[in-house]
Design a protein around this motif. Structure first.
Motif, PDB file in Angstrom:
ATOM      1  N   GLN A  76       0.954  -1.399   0.264  1.00 51.15           N
ATOM      2  CA  GLN A  76       0.145   0.155  -0.366  1.00 51.15           C
ATOM      3  C   GLN A  76       1.046   1.288   0.505  1.00 51.15           C
ATOM      4  O   GLN A  76       0.620   2.546  -0.082  1.00 51.15           O
ATOM      5  N   THR A  77       2.467   0.934   0.861  1.00 50.25           N
ATOM      6  CA  THR A  77       2.924   2.481   1.149  1.00 50.25           C
ATOM      7  C   THR A  77       3.699   3.037  -0.495  1.00 50.25           C
ATOM      8  O   THR A  77       3.991   3.528  -0.580  1.00 50.25           O
ATOM      9  N   GLN A  78       3.149   2.109  -1.970  1.00 46.89           N
ATOM     10  CA  GLN A  78       3.789   1.975  -2.848  1.00 46.89           C
ATOM     11  C   GLN A  78       2.977   2.656  -4.093  1.00 46.89           C
ATOM     12  O   GLN A  78       3.212   3.469  -5.118  1.00 46.89           O
ATOM     13  N   PHE A  79       1.200   2.690  -3.744  1.00 44.13           N
ATOM     14  CA  PHE A  79       0.444   3.173  -4.337  1.00 44.13           C
ATOM     15  C   PHE A  79       0.954   4.946  -4.436  1.00 44.13           C
ATOM     16  O   PHE A  79       0.708   5.510  -3.300  1.00 44.13           O
ATOM     17  N   PRO A  80      -0.049   5.284  -5.531  1.00 44.06           N
ATOM     18  CA  PRO A  80       0.022   6.909  -5.661  1.00 44.06           C
ATOM     19  C   PRO A  80      -1.045   7.214  -4.541  1.00 44.06           C
ATOM     20  O   PRO A  80      -2.697   6.340  -4.983  1.00 44.06           O
ATOM     21  N   THR A  81      -1.790   8.097  -4.131  1.00 40.04           N
ATOM     22  CA  THR A  81      -2.822   9.064  -3.504  1.00 40.04           C
ATOM     23  C   THR A  81      -3.341   9.783  -4.257  1.00 40.04           C
ATOM     24  O   THR A  81      -2.241  10.597  -4.940  1.00 40.04           O
TER      25      THR A  81
END
Length: 109
Positions: A102-107
């Protein structure tokens, strides 16, 4: 120790398997085909722009998922489909792995 989740075999299959196809072989082939179709429909659906076509494909994908589940359940009930039972450590490792993704996904805001 690894545990498997399975129903007892129904005894409908011959003890020694010859080259002929039996009910398990047919259901396994259909299950494999449903999984393949599901993957293709899902990819197509993700790239579909036309709303009516998108709705139609979504319905077909849902039907494919339902068929796959019915075949899987039939095979499982007959003892023809076994699954490995994950222990608590394996569950935690998978949870950690996917949580870290999840930390790798853009927001997007």
């Amino acid at each position: 120790m690894s545990l498997e989740l399975a129903m007892p075999q129904t005894g409908q299959l011959p003890q020694v398997k010859g080259p002929e196809l039996n009910d398990r072989d047919f259901l396994n082939e259909i299950l494999t085909n449903e999984k393949y179709l599901s993957s293709g429909y899902n990819t197509g659906l993700l790239e579909m722009q036309n709303p009516k076509l998108h709705e139609t494909m979504q319905s077909i994908l849902s039907d494919t998922h339902n068929t796959q589940y019915q075949i899987f359940n039939e095979m499982f009930q007959k003892g023809w489909y076994k699954m490995k039972v994950a222990d608590q450590q394996e569950i935690q490792q998978a949870k950690t792995q996917f949580t870290n993704y999840q930390t790798q996904f853009p927001t997007f805001h």
